[in-house]
Design an enzyme around this catalytic site. Sequence first.
Site, PDB file in Angstrom:
ATOM      1  N   ARG A 134       0.862  -1.189   0.000  1.00 22.93           N
ATOM      2  CA  ARG A 134       0.000   0.000   0.000  1.00 22.93           C
ATOM      3  C   ARG A 134       0.892   1.230   0.000  1.00 22.93           C
ATOM      4  O   ARG A 134       1.802   1.332   0.818  1.00 22.93           O
ATOM      5  CB  ARG A 134      -0.914   0.021   1.229  1.00 22.93           C
ATOM      6  CG  ARG A 134      -1.553   1.387   1.468  1.00 22.93           C
ATOM      7  CD  ARG A 134      -2.611   1.408   2.532  1.00 22.93           C
ATOM      8  NE  ARG A 134      -3.821   0.749   2.094  1.00 22.93           N
ATOM      9  CZ  ARG A 134      -5.037   1.049   2.557  1.00 22.93           C
ATOM     10  NH1 ARG A 134      -5.205   2.008   3.452  1.00 22.93           N
ATOM     11  NH2 ARG A 134      -6.085   0.401   2.120  1.00 22.93           N
TER      12      ARG A 134
ATOM     13  N   HIS B 218      -7.421   0.867  -6.357  1.00 31.34           N
ATOM     14  CA  HIS B 218      -7.674   0.119  -5.103  1.00 31.34           C
ATOM     15  C   HIS B 218      -8.408  -1.185  -5.482  1.00 31.34           C
ATOM     16  O   HIS B 218      -9.571  -1.385  -5.161  1.00 31.34           O
ATOM     17  CB  HIS B 218      -8.505   0.976  -4.152  1.00 31.34           C
ATOM     18  CG  HIS B 218      -8.494   0.498  -2.727  1.00 31.34           C
ATOM     19  ND1 HIS B 218      -7.752  -0.584  -2.292  1.00 31.34           N
ATOM     20  CD2 HIS B 218      -9.141   0.972  -1.616  1.00 31.34           C
ATOM     21  CE1 HIS B 218      -7.944  -0.750  -0.995  1.00 31.34           C
ATOM     22  NE2 HIS B 218      -8.782   0.172  -0.565  1.00 31.34           N
TER      23      HIS B 218
ATOM     24  N   GLN C  54     -10.389  -3.426  -3.082  1.00 29.26           N
ATOM     25  CA  GLN C  54     -11.651  -2.807  -2.655  1.00 29.26           C
ATOM     26  C   GLN C  54     -12.768  -3.123  -3.649  1.00 29.26           C
ATOM     27  O   GLN C  54     -13.875  -3.504  -3.259  1.00 29.26           O
ATOM     28  CB  GLN C  54     -11.472  -1.287  -2.538  1.00 29.26           C
ATOM     29  CG  GLN C  54     -12.730  -0.549  -2.104  1.00 29.26           C
ATOM     30  CD  GLN C  54     -13.086  -0.813  -0.657  1.00 29.26           C
ATOM     31  OE1 GLN C  54     -12.241  -0.700   0.233  1.00 29.26           O
ATOM     32  NE2 GLN C  54     -14.333  -1.168  -0.392  1.00 29.26           N
TER      33      GLN C  54
ATOM     34  N   ASP D  45     -16.937   8.058  -1.754  1.00 29.80           N
ATOM     35  CA  ASP D  45     -15.615   7.915  -1.129  1.00 29.80           C
ATOM     36  C   ASP D  45     -15.299   9.256  -0.468  1.00 29.80           C
ATOM     37  O   ASP D  45     -15.991  10.256  -0.717  1.00 29.80           O
ATOM     38  CB  ASP D  45     -14.582   7.575  -2.238  1.00 29.80           C
ATOM     39  CG  ASP D  45     -13.183   7.266  -1.719  1.00 29.80           C
ATOM     40  OD1 ASP D  45     -12.992   7.158  -0.493  1.00 29.80           O
ATOM     41  OD2 ASP D  45     -12.263   7.133  -2.566  1.00 29.80           O
TER      42      ASP D  45
ATOM     43  N   CYS E 159     -16.373   2.791   0.782  1.00 34.69           N
ATOM     44  CA  CYS E 159     -15.207   1.949   1.087  1.00 34.69           C
ATOM     45  C   CYS E 159     -14.756   2.095   2.540  1.00 34.69           C
ATOM     46  O   CYS E 159     -14.135   1.185   3.088  1.00 34.69           O
ATOM     47  CB  CYS E 159     -14.058   2.310   0.154  1.00 34.69           C
ATOM     48  SG  CYS E 159     -13.703   4.080   0.109  1.00 34.69           S
TER      49      CYS E 159
ATOM     50  N   ARG F 263     -14.090  -7.370   2.497  1.00 34.56           N
ATOM     51  CA  ARG F 263     -12.669  -7.153   2.168  1.00 34.56           C
ATOM     52  C   ARG F 263     -11.879  -8.413   2.513  1.00 34.56           C
ATOM     53  O   ARG F 263     -10.988  -8.828   1.783  1.00 34.56           O
ATOM     54  CB  ARG F 263     -12.094  -5.970   2.976  1.00 34.56           C
ATOM     55  CG  ARG F 263     -12.732  -4.611   2.730  1.00 34.56           C
ATOM     56  CD  ARG F 263     -12.562  -4.146   1.296  1.00 34.56           C
ATOM     57  NE  ARG F 263     -11.195  -4.251   0.852  1.00 34.56           N
ATOM     58  CZ  ARG F 263     -10.190  -3.422   1.213  1.00 34.56           C
ATOM     59  NH1 ARG F 263     -10.438  -2.402   1.999  1.00 34.56           N
ATOM     60  NH2 ARG F 263      -8.966  -3.610   0.769  1.00 34.56           N
TER      61      ARG F 263
HETATM   62  N1   CP Z   1     -11.298   0.744   2.568  1.00 32.98           N
HETATM   63  C1   CP Z   1     -10.018   0.650   2.990  1.00 32.98           C
HETATM   64  O1   CP Z   1      -9.101   0.380   2.228  1.00 32.98           O
HETATM   65  O2   CP Z   1      -9.849   0.895   4.304  1.00 32.98           O
HETATM   66  P1   CP Z   1      -8.451   0.983   5.079  1.00 32.98           P
HETATM   67  O3   CP Z   1      -7.792   2.275   4.610  1.00 32.98           O
HETATM   68  O4   CP Z   1      -8.840   1.012   6.517  1.00 32.98           O
HETATM   69  O5   CP Z   1      -7.614  -0.197   4.719  1.00 32.98           O
HETATM   70  N1  NVA Z   2      -9.721   7.285  -1.695  1.00 33.13           N
HETATM   71  C1  NVA Z   2      -9.403   6.885  -0.334  1.00 33.13           C
HETATM   72  C2  NVA Z   2      -9.739   5.455  -0.115  1.00 33.13           C
HETATM   73  C3  NVA Z   2      -9.485   4.952   1.274  1.00 33.13           C
HETATM   74  C4  NVA Z   2      -9.788   3.490   1.421  1.00 33.13           C
HETATM   75  C5  NVA Z   2      -7.938   7.144  -0.057  1.00 33.13           C
HETATM   76  O1  NVA Z   2      -7.115   6.836  -0.907  1.00 33.13           O
HETATM   77  O2  NVA Z   2      -7.633   7.697   1.003  1.00 33.13           O
END
Ligand code: CP
Ligand code: NVA
Length: 328
Positions: free
Chosen positions: A103, A130, A133, A227, A269, A314
């Site tokens: 990540r 993502h 997700q 989001d 999400c 997830r």
């Molecule tokens: N939706 C999601 O990716 O959540 P986190 O940032 O908590 O992993």
């Molecule tokens: N668009 C958001 C998604 C979080 C799961 C981010 O990247 O922060």
Amino acid sequence: MTGSLLRDLDLDKPQILDLLALAAQLKRDKRGGAEIPRLVGKNIVLVFEKNSTRTRCAFEVAAHDQGAHATYLGPEGSHLGREESVADTARVLGRMYDGIAFRGYAQDTVRQFAAHAGIPVWNALTDAWHPTQSLADLLTMTEYHGGDVEDIAFCFTGDGHSNVARSLLVTGARLGMDVRIAAPTSRQPPPDVVAAAENAARSSGARLLITDDLRTAVRGADFVYTDVWVSMGEPDDAWAARIPSLSPYRVTDEVLDASNRSGVRFMHCLPAIHNRDTAIGARLHRQFGLDSAEVTEEVFESKRSIVFDQAENRMHTIKALLVRALAG
Ligand code: CP
Ligand code: NVA
């Protein structure tokens, strides 16, 4: 590398449907106490440059349930980026582990991991995509809709430029769904992503609508998705411009009603700014007078909200990804 997932478009339709079917099976097995551990003796590592609750926990629980071990390297926990390059880190981890979940910020970093590690690499979120997700979201939609995936219509409203919006757009296009993105022109998906989605739609029969007209986009939608308005890694001062441009795209009861679908469901999400109970929520109230950002408290807490089903899924979908990539 076979078994890697760097962008949603790495998967074709049969592969996505296979992962969803396997995730549904693994979910039933776990609930029924009948899960078979297929990853005993495997090791995965989570290399996270950004914070996470759901994705980290999903990888760790999925690995544990299947008999594998997971190591977490957080934003401060390794030499990555300071003393050691991505290529070197990837080669080291590739000698010890069976898979890497990454990540971070740049999509190029996860691409470099995949180029050098020699083991499957999974994108656990970058600024661009993502993909784990969207797999969870598709499982959740199919559970609630009950019909064929091609018959599902969903509307993403808000920051259409976000990683989540992009992943949903191209995955929906790949699967032949009815996909609508409602966002101001300044926050619509980038042209290359739209082109990729249109290309996928030509062979899948997907219906795509990208518009700044939320009322048109939401009509007939089975699911309304949003989001956060400012994503991880974006500057805090982005809020000042995003709030006026994205407020018309906030999910309210009235927006859900405009779908004209009695069974319409709200999706997110997470994490979500739906009240003042977070540091950001409190600051948005102090600075801008907001009680919520992308979704109202009423919608978030309503029976129409399925956000915690998405969060649970997830884990089941990431487990399916691990099993397909690593089980013998
Ligand atoms: N939706 C999601 O990716 O959540 P986190 O940032 O908590 O992993
Ligand atoms: N668009 C958001 C998604 C979080 C799961 C981010 O990247 O922060």
